[in-house]
Design a protein around this motif. Structure first.
Motif, PDB file in Angstrom:
ATOM      1  N   CYS A  97     179.553 113.407  36.576  1.00 50.82           N
ATOM      2  CA  CYS A  97     179.301 112.924  35.208  1.00 50.82           C
ATOM      3  C   CYS A  97     180.224 113.612  34.207  1.00 50.82           C
ATOM      4  N   ASN A 140     183.885 103.689  32.205  1.00 53.28           N
ATOM      5  CA  ASN A 140     182.717 104.467  31.803  1.00 53.28           C
ATOM      6  C   ASN A 140     181.971 103.839  30.610  1.00 53.28           C
ATOM      7  N   THR A 141     182.415 102.683  30.122  1.00 57.70           N
ATOM      8  CA  THR A 141     181.790 102.062  28.957  1.00 57.70           C
ATOM      9  C   THR A 141     180.633 101.165  29.387  1.00 57.70           C
ATOM     10  N   LYS A 142     179.476 101.427  28.807  1.00 55.49           N
ATOM     11  CA  LYS A 142     178.300 100.589  29.086  1.00 55.49           C
ATOM     12  C   LYS A 142     178.303  99.372  28.167  1.00 55.49           C
ATOM     13  N   SER A 144     180.401  93.612  27.664  1.00 52.29           N
ATOM     14  CA  SER A 144     181.446  93.801  28.677  1.00 52.29           C
ATOM     15  C   SER A 144     182.816  93.488  28.085  1.00 52.29           C
ATOM     16  N   LYS A 155     178.444 105.181  29.882  1.00 47.16           N
ATOM     17  CA  LYS A 155     177.437 105.348  30.930  1.00 47.16           C
ATOM     18  C   LYS A 155     177.032 106.806  31.022  1.00 47.16           C
ATOM     19  N   THR A 156     177.989 107.696  30.796  1.00 50.31           N
ATOM     20  CA  THR A 156     177.712 109.130  30.757  1.00 50.31           C
ATOM     21  C   THR A 156     178.655 109.778  29.752  1.00 50.31           C
TER      22      THR A 156
END
Length: 167
Positions: free
Chosen positions: A23, A76-78, A107, A146-147
């Protein structure tokens, strides 16, 4: 020999340590992304510009909003939260910021968009400060990873002016 609980504890501790390191590395890689987003806002029409009975100014705008925010997305992008704000100065406040439109981009495929809309939220100034007022449209975004830490930035689009008289 070690007991079952001792071995399970060691295995769980090792797994959580590895997860934490992965992470941290994922979050660190976001520092190498240099996004180059583009946005354009056109005010097509001032639907109405009036003084409310309580003395506040209210404006309704028809807008064309187009943006290419695909460069904001990494692995890493939510999602990305984006909003358009009108920003101006008054004698009482150095910064007045009114949200006109917002959206969530889930997205990269949805990050290049064009929309024709009226302001989603009411454009009201407390007082009669909007007549003849110059203002900027500012597109703000918040990248939700995401983290790791959330990243916020904006594009300022200057050069808008409201009419000197009510309509």
């Amino acid at each position: 020999m070690h007991s079952f609980l001792y071995r399970a504890n060691a295995l769980l501790t090792f797994a959580i340590t590895i997860l934490g390191v992965v992470c941290a590395i994922a979050s660190f890689t976001d520092n190498f992304n240099n996004p180059t987003p583009h946005a354009q806002v056109k005010v097509l029409n001032i639907n109405w510009f009036q003084k409310q009975p309580n003395g506040n100014d209210e404006v309704s705008l028809t807008l064309n909003i187009s943006a290419d925010l695909q460069s904001l997305f990494t692995w890493n992008t939510k999602q990305v939260f984006v909003f358009l704000a009108a920003e101006y100065e008054t004698p009482k406040n150095a910064v007045n910021q009114i949200s006109l439109w917002d959206g969530i981009i889930p997205s990269k495929e949805h990050a290049k968009f064009w929309t024709h809309t009226s302001n989603k939220y009411r454009f009201i100034d407390q007082g009669s400060n909007l007549r003849g007022k110059e203002f900027n449209m500012t597109m703000h975004w918040h990248i939700m990873p995401k983290t790791g830490k959330m990243i916020a930035d904006k594009i300022v689009i200057p050069g808008y002016k409201l009419p000197a008289e009510y309509r």
